[in-house]
Design a protein around this motif. Structure first.
Motif, PDB file in Angstrom:
ATOM      1  N   ALA A 293     100.858  46.910 100.006  1.00  0.00           N
ATOM      2  CA  ALA A 293     101.376  47.102 101.364  1.00  0.00           C
ATOM      3  C   ALA A 293     102.583  48.025 101.356  1.00  0.00           C
ATOM      4  CB  ALA A 293     101.748  45.755 101.972  1.00  0.00           C
ATOM      5  N   GLN A 294     103.449  47.860 100.375  1.00  0.00           N
ATOM      6  CA  GLN A 294     104.624  48.728 100.295  1.00  0.00           C
ATOM      7  C   GLN A 294     104.208  50.177 100.043  1.00  0.00           C
ATOM      8  OE1 GLN A 294     108.163  47.225  98.592  1.00  0.00           O
ATOM      9  NE2 GLN A 294     108.633  49.139  97.546  1.00  0.00           N
ATOM     10  N   TRP A 295     103.251  50.367  99.146  1.00  0.00           N
ATOM     11  CA  TRP A 295     102.761  51.730  98.891  1.00  0.00           C
ATOM     12  C   TRP A 295     102.154  52.322 100.163  1.00  0.00           C
ATOM     13  CZ3 TRP A 295      97.920  54.001  99.244  1.00  0.00           C
ATOM     14  CH2 TRP A 295      97.842  55.314  98.737  1.00  0.00           C
ATOM     15  N   ALA A 296     101.415  51.512 100.914  1.00  0.00           N
ATOM     16  CA  ALA A 296     100.802  51.990 102.163  1.00  0.00           C
ATOM     17  C   ALA A 296     101.870  52.451 103.152  1.00  0.00           C
ATOM     18  CB  ALA A 296      99.946  50.883 102.776  1.00  0.00           C
ATOM     19  N   MET A 297     102.947  51.685 103.264  1.00  0.00           N
ATOM     20  CA  MET A 297     104.002  52.050 104.211  1.00  0.00           C
ATOM     21  C   MET A 297     104.734  53.321 103.789  1.00  0.00           C
ATOM     22  SD  MET A 297     105.503  48.413 105.571  1.00  0.00           S
ATOM     23  CE  MET A 297     106.326  48.098 104.042  1.00  0.00           C
ATOM     24  N   GLU A 298     104.716  53.600 102.482  1.00  0.00           N
ATOM     25  CA  GLU A 298     105.305  54.861 102.002  1.00  0.00           C
ATOM     26  C   GLU A 298     104.342  56.033 102.170  1.00  0.00           C
ATOM     27  OE1 GLU A 298     106.306  54.006  97.971  1.00  0.00           O
ATOM     28  OE2 GLU A 298     108.018  52.746  98.480  1.00  0.00           O
ATOM     29  N   ASN A 299     103.055  55.724 102.410  1.00  0.00           N
ATOM     30  CA  ASN A 299     102.020  56.761 102.533  1.00  0.00           C
ATOM     31  C   ASN A 299     101.148  56.502 103.770  1.00  0.00           C
ATOM     32  OD1 ASN A 299     102.143  58.283  99.702  1.00  0.00           O
ATOM     33  ND2 ASN A 299     102.421  56.099  99.331  1.00  0.00           N
ATOM     34  N   PRO A 300     101.762  56.429 104.963  1.00  0.00           N
ATOM     35  CA  PRO A 300     101.010  56.033 106.161  1.00  0.00           C
ATOM     36  C   PRO A 300      99.891  56.990 106.551  1.00  0.00           C
ATOM     37  CG  PRO A 300     103.185  56.860 106.761  1.00  0.00           C
ATOM     38  CD  PRO A 300     103.176  56.715 105.268  1.00  0.00           C
ATOM     39  N   LEU A 301     100.002  58.271 106.159  1.00  0.00           N
ATOM     40  CA  LEU A 301      98.973  59.235 106.556  1.00  0.00           C
ATOM     41  C   LEU A 301      97.620  58.949 105.907  1.00  0.00           C
ATOM     42  CD1 LEU A 301     100.961  62.610 106.615  1.00  0.00           C
ATOM     43  CD2 LEU A 301     100.313  61.135 108.532  1.00  0.00           C
ATOM     44  N   VAL A 302      97.631  58.202 104.782  1.00  0.00           N
ATOM     45  CA  VAL A 302      96.362  57.804 104.157  1.00  0.00           C
ATOM     46  C   VAL A 302      95.546  56.950 105.125  1.00  0.00           C
ATOM     47  CG1 VAL A 302      95.341  56.423 102.289  1.00  0.00           C
ATOM     48  CG2 VAL A 302      97.285  57.931 101.805  1.00  0.00           C
ATOM     49  N   PHE A 303      96.239  56.177 105.988  1.00  0.00           N
ATOM     50  CA  PHE A 303      95.578  55.190 106.846  1.00  0.00           C
ATOM     51  C   PHE A 303      95.559  55.569 108.324  1.00  0.00           C
ATOM     52  CE2 PHE A 303      97.513  53.251 103.139  1.00  0.00           C
ATOM     53  CZ  PHE A 303      96.452  52.538 102.600  1.00  0.00           C
TER      54      PHE A 303
END
Length: 338
Positions: free
Chosen positions: A140-150
């Motif tokens: 989840a932390q990685w996702a929030m650092e890379n929001p454009l992936v999602f």
């Protein structure tokens, strides 16, 4: 003077019910020795046990009791005057009955939070899926650092458990559609309750039997853009290629699903099915986070990926820490190439 933010750091650890030994106790002791008054302890008490989120969605009774006992020890080791509020709060907690479920509240950098109802037991109802594992926090932390992936994409999560990673992504990364999936009935029920608890409404027709059990719960008011949310019952051993491809995922994620050789074989079977029949569109991006408990299991997963021609690379570690108050650095994320 107390270090700014000490109360907030206690709050983050406490609301998420992280291990008590991970709290900044040495700094608290240092500050109490320098200025033996009760104001810092009162602040910590109100940032933790008496915080509105904790009052509404409390951690387990045992956890709150142990925390208060430790806080009282720190207070009694100083020359500060007795603090009745501490003892009164402990008396209230001691009078509570322990519940089989408890809550964890993870504060988001955006200002909101993810609230989860969890089982107090690591293994409950024959499954490990009723608690949040460290790899889910890491992902989840990685996702929030890379929001454009999602952002504005369809995301399929394999083995969602009780929903932490997905709910955090839905609150911070603006996916178009988010598909939670799991197999165990109790996990799906708890997952659905947590989705409602965080103010989301599921698409009509998803996991209908479970949804009926959650009717009557008013979703909390929210102010973020809501994606389309689906809960799918997914058995890796029997799901068909067509069922998976009909979901049309653009991104696939999973956390802590690499811990047993049999599960690894089933997971790779699912990934193979997702990689086929895609002449009309790009294969999905895949990210798998897991804790390396046994290096042999990790090597087996990588060897099995190599065997079926699925490429992989390790994603670099985090630049900062939002949820990982006491997480060991043995969690990795692999990006897979279908």
């Amino acid at each position: 003077m107390a270090q700014p933010g000490l109360g907030i750091r206690f709050q983050r650890h406490f609301l998420a019910a992280r291990q008590l030994r991970s709290f900044p106790w040495p700094e608290l002791e240092q500050n109490l020795r320098a200025a033996p008054d009760s104001s810092l302890l009162v602040d910590i008490l109100h940032q933790t046990i008496l915080h509105p989120l904790c009052v509404k969605y409390p951690p387990s009774t045992k956890y709150r009791r142990c925390f208060l006992t430790e806080l009282i020890k720190k207070h009694e080791s100083t020359a500060a005057e007795p603090l009745d509020e501490l003892y009164d709060t402990l008396a209230d907690v001691l009078n509570e009955e322990e519940s089989t479920n408890c809550y964890k509240n993870y504060l988001l950098p955006t200002g909101g939070c993810v609230t989860l109802s969890e089982s107090r037991a690591i293994v409950s109802a024959g499954t490990t899926g009723l608690v949040t594992w460290d790899a889910a926090l890491h992902l989840a932390q990685w996702a929030m650092e890379n929001p454009l992936v999602f952002s504005h994409r369809t995301v399929l999560e394999l083995g969602s458990g009780i929903g932490f990673t997905g709910i955090a992504i839905c609150k911070t990364c603006s996916p178009k559609t988010y598909i939670f999936s799991d197999h165990h009935h109790c996990v799906l029920q708890q997952l659905t309750e947590n989705i409602h608890l965080n103010g989301f409404v599921l698409e009509p027709g998803t996991t209908q039997d479970i949804q009926r059990q959650c009717q009557g719960q008013e979703p909390e008011a929210t102010n973020y853009q809501k994606p389309k949310l689906i809960v799918a019952e997914l058995d890796w051993s029997s799901v068909t290629e067509k069922q998976l491809l009909d979901l049309q995922p653009e991104v696939i994620i999973a956390a802590d699903v690499v811990y047993d050789p049999e599960i690894i074989v089933a997971l790779i079977g699912v990934l193979q099915k997702l990689s086929t029949s895609r002449a009309d569109r790009k294969p999905p991006e895949v990210y798998i986070a897991f804790t390396i408990r046994n290096p042999d299991t990790c090597h087996l997963f990588q060897a099995e990926l190599d065997k079926v021609g699925i490429g992989w690379q390790i994603i670099p570690a985090h630049s900062n820490s939002v949820f990982l108050c006491d997480v060991q650095p043995n969690v990795i994320i692999l990006q897979l190439f279908l």
